[in-house]
Enzyme design. Sequence first.
Site, mmCIF file in Angstrom:
data_model
loop_
_atom_site.group_PDB
_atom_site.id
_atom_site.type_symbol
_atom_site.label_atom_id
_atom_site.label_comp_id
_atom_site.label_asym_id
_atom_site.label_seq_id
_atom_site.Cartn_x
_atom_site.Cartn_y
_atom_site.Cartn_z
ATOM 1 C CG ASP A 45 7.153 -2.278 -6.466
ATOM 2 O OD1 ASP A 45 7.049 -2.554 -7.680
ATOM 3 O OD2 ASP A 45 6.183 -1.948 -5.756
ATOM 4 N N GLY A 46 11.504 -3.514 -5.300
ATOM 5 C CA GLY A 46 12.876 -3.277 -4.866
ATOM 6 C C GLY A 46 13.875 -3.514 -5.981
ATOM 7 C CG ASP A 150 11.804 9.479 16.388
ATOM 8 O OD1 ASP A 150 12.347 10.042 17.363
ATOM 9 O OD2 ASP A 150 11.052 8.488 16.506
ATOM 10 C CB THR A 161 1.855 4.376 -2.430
ATOM 11 O OG1 THR A 161 2.957 3.996 -3.272
ATOM 12 C CG2 THR A 161 0.868 5.196 -3.242
ATOM 13 C CB ALA A 162 6.855 3.757 -0.374
ATOM 14 C CE1 TYR A 163 9.307 4.912 7.599
ATOM 15 C CE2 TYR A 163 9.991 7.081 6.834
ATOM 16 C CZ TYR A 163 9.833 6.166 7.861
ATOM 17 O OH TYR A 163 10.181 6.508 9.135
ATOM 18 C CG ASN A 164 4.423 10.225 2.231
ATOM 19 O OD1 ASN A 164 4.676 11.256 2.829
ATOM 20 N ND2 ASN A 164 3.271 10.020 1.611
ATOM 21 C CD GLN A 223 17.536 0.605 -3.782
ATOM 22 O OE1 GLN A 223 17.162 1.760 -3.873
ATOM 23 N NE2 GLN A 223 17.638 -0.210 -4.828
#
Length: 265
Positions: A45-46, A150, A161-164, A223
């Site tokens: 994915d990256g 923060d 579905t990622a960092y969230n 990224q």
Amino acid sequence: MKVAIVHNQESKTLEVTERLKHLLEQAGIQTDEQQPELVISVGGDGTLLSAFHRYTHLLNDVRFLGVHTGHLGFYTDWRDYELEELVDSLQTNREQSVSYPLLDVRISYVDDKPDQHYFALNESTIKRSNRTMVADVYIKNELFESFRGDGLAVSTPTGSTAYNKSIGGAVIHPSINAFQLAEIASLNNRVFRTLGSPMVIAQDEWVEIKLENTEDYLVTVDQLDIAESNIRSIYYRIAKERIHFASYRHMHFWHRVKDAFIGEG
């Protein structure tokens, strides 16, 4: 059809990329890194995120397709051992695609520096390097809350579905044309109050994050790391542009979610 290939530098990926190039050449499919109609990402994915940012100037004209060299990702439908079937699909099903929303990100500055504009496929975050972040959150030009904590994360439905997700945000189906604002370790007490919950923002609304005047902010767009000084505010809204994925064998969203987080049990 003109095809571009974007890949990472892992040994397995390089081997798969060479096999793919050979199969494309045998099928008479032209490779074109400058003006492709289809961008094939080989890796994970990256790698697909890197391919997306490389070709954001062609979003209206190009489709994306992912070949995963590990286990299936959220943006990769094909495995490395399915290259023959993939190339055959390119020859017989040329026009099928599915589109997903993108995040429009605009950074404005306190000095005369021009605004910076980006697209995000997954998310954008705002943090300070080593201190509490102070910011006012505006929705459609009206002050909603004064944030201390923060940081803040703004995500697309596919990026939900990622960092969230790791900071307590909701998972949103990409057919919903909206974006999500989530707090990162907000400070809530008798003096400082925030909503404390993720918010889903409609497609005709926008969010402006007005920042305290300081020089140690770190903004991310997918990224990409953007360490900037003199940032006045950051605007977020759903972009008019969308990303188009070739849907020769596109796995539906909730199957991806189950595969990634639950498995077959």
